[in-house]
Design a protein around this motif. Structure first.
Motif, PDB file in Angstrom:
ATOM      1  N   LEU A 278       1.006  -1.392   0.003  1.00  7.09           N
ATOM      2  CA  LEU A 278      -0.134   0.392  -0.766  1.00  7.09           C
ATOM      3  C   LEU A 278       0.847   1.027  -0.182  1.00  7.09           C
ATOM      4  CD1 LEU A 278      -2.566  -0.990   2.426  1.00  7.09           C
ATOM      5  CD2 LEU A 278      -2.846  -0.956  -0.082  1.00  7.09           C
ATOM      6  N   ARG A 279       2.044   1.164   0.330  1.00  9.24           N
ATOM      7  CA  ARG A 279       3.144   2.464   0.583  1.00  9.24           C
ATOM      8  C   ARG A 279       2.989   3.221  -0.207  1.00  9.24           C
ATOM      9  NH1 ARG A 279       8.087  -0.197   1.457  1.00  9.24           N
ATOM     10  NH2 ARG A 279       7.276  -0.862   3.429  1.00  9.24           N
ATOM     11  N   SER A 280       2.868   3.560  -1.387  1.00 11.40           N
ATOM     12  CA  SER A 280       3.189   4.261  -2.985  1.00 11.40           C
ATOM     13  C   SER A 280       2.383   4.175  -2.727  1.00 11.40           C
ATOM     14  CB  SER A 280       3.864   2.977  -4.076  1.00 11.40           C
ATOM     15  OG  SER A 280       5.358   2.433  -3.356  1.00 11.40           O
ATOM     16  N   GLU A 281       1.092   3.727  -3.432  1.00 15.81           N
ATOM     17  CA  GLU A 281      -0.316   4.700  -4.012  1.00 15.81           C
ATOM     18  C   GLU A 281      -0.475   5.244  -2.680  1.00 15.81           C
ATOM     19  OE1 GLU A 281      -4.839   3.100  -4.682  1.00 15.81           O
ATOM     20  OE2 GLU A 281      -2.834   1.081  -4.744  1.00 15.81           O
ATOM     21  N   PHE A 282      -0.487   4.654  -1.398  1.00 15.50           N
ATOM     22  CA  PHE A 282      -1.403   5.754  -0.007  1.00 15.50           C
ATOM     23  C   PHE A 282      -0.468   6.755   0.206  1.00 15.50           C
ATOM     24  CE2 PHE A 282      -2.202   6.510   4.509  1.00 15.50           C
ATOM     25  CZ  PHE A 282      -3.438   6.704   4.086  1.00 15.50           C
ATOM     26  N   GLN A 283       1.143   6.483   0.193  1.00 15.30           N
ATOM     27  CA  GLN A 283       1.522   8.013   0.342  1.00 15.30           C
ATOM     28  C   GLN A 283       1.475   8.928  -1.155  1.00 15.30           C
ATOM     29  OE1 GLN A 283       4.499   8.601   2.303  1.00 15.30           O
ATOM     30  NE2 GLN A 283       4.061  10.789   1.287  1.00 15.30           N
ATOM     31  N   ALA A 284       1.649   8.521  -2.300  1.00 11.24           N
ATOM     32  CA  ALA A 284       0.642   9.227  -3.505  1.00 11.24           C
ATOM     33  C   ALA A 284      -0.426  10.121  -3.161  1.00 11.24           C
ATOM     34  CB  ALA A 284       0.421   8.360  -4.676  1.00 11.24           C
ATOM     35  N   TYR A 285      -1.467   9.721  -2.057  1.00 17.97           N
ATOM     36  CA  TYR A 285      -3.196  10.067  -1.946  1.00 17.97           C
ATOM     37  C   TYR A 285      -2.462  10.947  -1.262  1.00 17.97           C
ATOM     38  CZ  TYR A 285      -7.212  10.741   0.196  1.00 17.97           C
ATOM     39  OH  TYR A 285      -8.472  11.417   0.556  1.00 17.97           O
ATOM     40  N   LEU A 286      -1.930  10.734  -0.315  1.00 16.60           N
ATOM     41  CA  LEU A 286      -1.548  11.950   1.015  1.00 16.60           C
ATOM     42  C   LEU A 286      -1.093  12.991   0.751  1.00 16.60           C
ATOM     43  CD1 LEU A 286      -1.168   9.618   4.189  1.00 16.60           C
ATOM     44  CD2 LEU A 286      -3.055  10.278   3.812  1.00 16.60           C
TER      45      LEU A 286
END
Length: 297
Positions: A278-286
């Motif tokens: 989840l790290r990459s997608e969630f970081q981009a979202y935040l």
């Protein structure tokens, strides 16, 4: 040679009122933090520390929590047939061997001390751990494992401790410190939820304990304390008055108070950012979300 700590008590009888209406039908302890319920984090930590017997102090309406640890043969069959071996392994970590887990009912909400006392017959005459699933602790080495290793050197009773802001001490049990050696603090007293400005230190007790059977005897003797409840802190403080050692252990790791909405959300974000899938997608979202909010302001 000291007895090994192989039993842990999980007080899970609380109503979870701060999370209503979700907890009207779902026990707070099986609310998910990313992809695992809170109780699974506590169980995994206990296993890492060598715990083999798990004692749950529950209440009416907690049957979903009990079912969580049962086998799910239909689901396992479906996953096996679909060749989803990775999910089968995940599912296996939620199963408990027959006889490894026991459930005790706390019929009245009378506090943490009373919840631990309810488990006295299953604890017997052995040292035992107490774990509060609301306190989720992220660290390289699990918190209870750190404590068990320290306990093997010190004996006595031991509580997990962390520094809090002075204006927050009234929300915790607080240690009165006699001496400090590395992460281990010897206590000369403990105060449950001291009035503002009266705390003996800013070293607060959080939800991990290693206790002796003497604490159960103390729980038999004490009256209700702060908040009109039977306080575990008061029974541990009696250990000091009776001449026995009580230690605080300043663990390494980040503690999240998942008994509060803010703490639960903070933990969700932190664990999501640490999740490899989840790290990459969630970081981009935040990042995008914060940029949009900054622009709107």
């Amino acid at each position: 040679m000291r007895s090994k700590v192989t039993k842990a008590v999980f007080p899970v009888a609380g109503l979870g009122t701060r999370f209503l209406p979700a907890t009207k039908s779902v026990p707070k302890e099986i609310m998910t933090l990313v992809d695992r319920p809170l109780i699974q984090y506590a169980i995994d930590e206990a296993r890492a520390a060598g715990i083999t017997e798990f004692i749950f102090v529950t209440a009416r309406g907690k049957s979903a929590l009990e079912d969580y640890f049962d086998l799910a043969p239909d689901l396992e069959h479906t996953l096996r047939k679909a060749g989803k071996d990775d999910l089968l392994e995940v599912l296996k970590s939620t199963n408990m061997d027959s006889g490894a887990i026991a459930y005790i009912r706390q019929h009245k909400a009378m506090g943490l001390g009373h919840a631990v006392w309810c488990a006295r017959r299953l604890i017997g005459n052995e040292p035992f751990a107490v774990m509060l699933p609301d306190d989720v602790i992220a660290g390289e080495k699990p918190c209870l494992q750190q404590m068990v290793e320290a306990y093997e050197e010190t004996g006595g009773a031991m509580v997990a401790a962390m520094e809090v802001a002075p204006d927050r001490t009234s929300s915790y049990g607080v240690l009165d410190i006699e001496s400090t050696t590395g992460p281990i603090v010897k206590a000369k007293g403990m105060v449950e939820k001291p009035a503002a400005g009266t705390a003996p230190s800013n070293l607060a007790v959080i939800g991990r304990y290693i206790l002796t059977p003497k604490v159960l005897q103390n729980l038999n003797k004490i009256d209700r304390g702060a908040g009109g409840e039977v306080q575990l802190t008061d029974a541990i403080a009696m250990e000091i008055e009776q001449g026995r050692d009580v230690f605080g252990y300043k663990f390494e790791g980040q503690r999240y108070d998942c008994g509060s909405k803010a703490g639960y959300l903070q933990a969700t974000v932190a664990f999501a950012l640490d999740h490899p899938e989840l790290r990459s997608e969630f970081q981009a979202y935040l990042t995008d979300l914060l940029a949009q909010r900054h622009a709107a302001q």
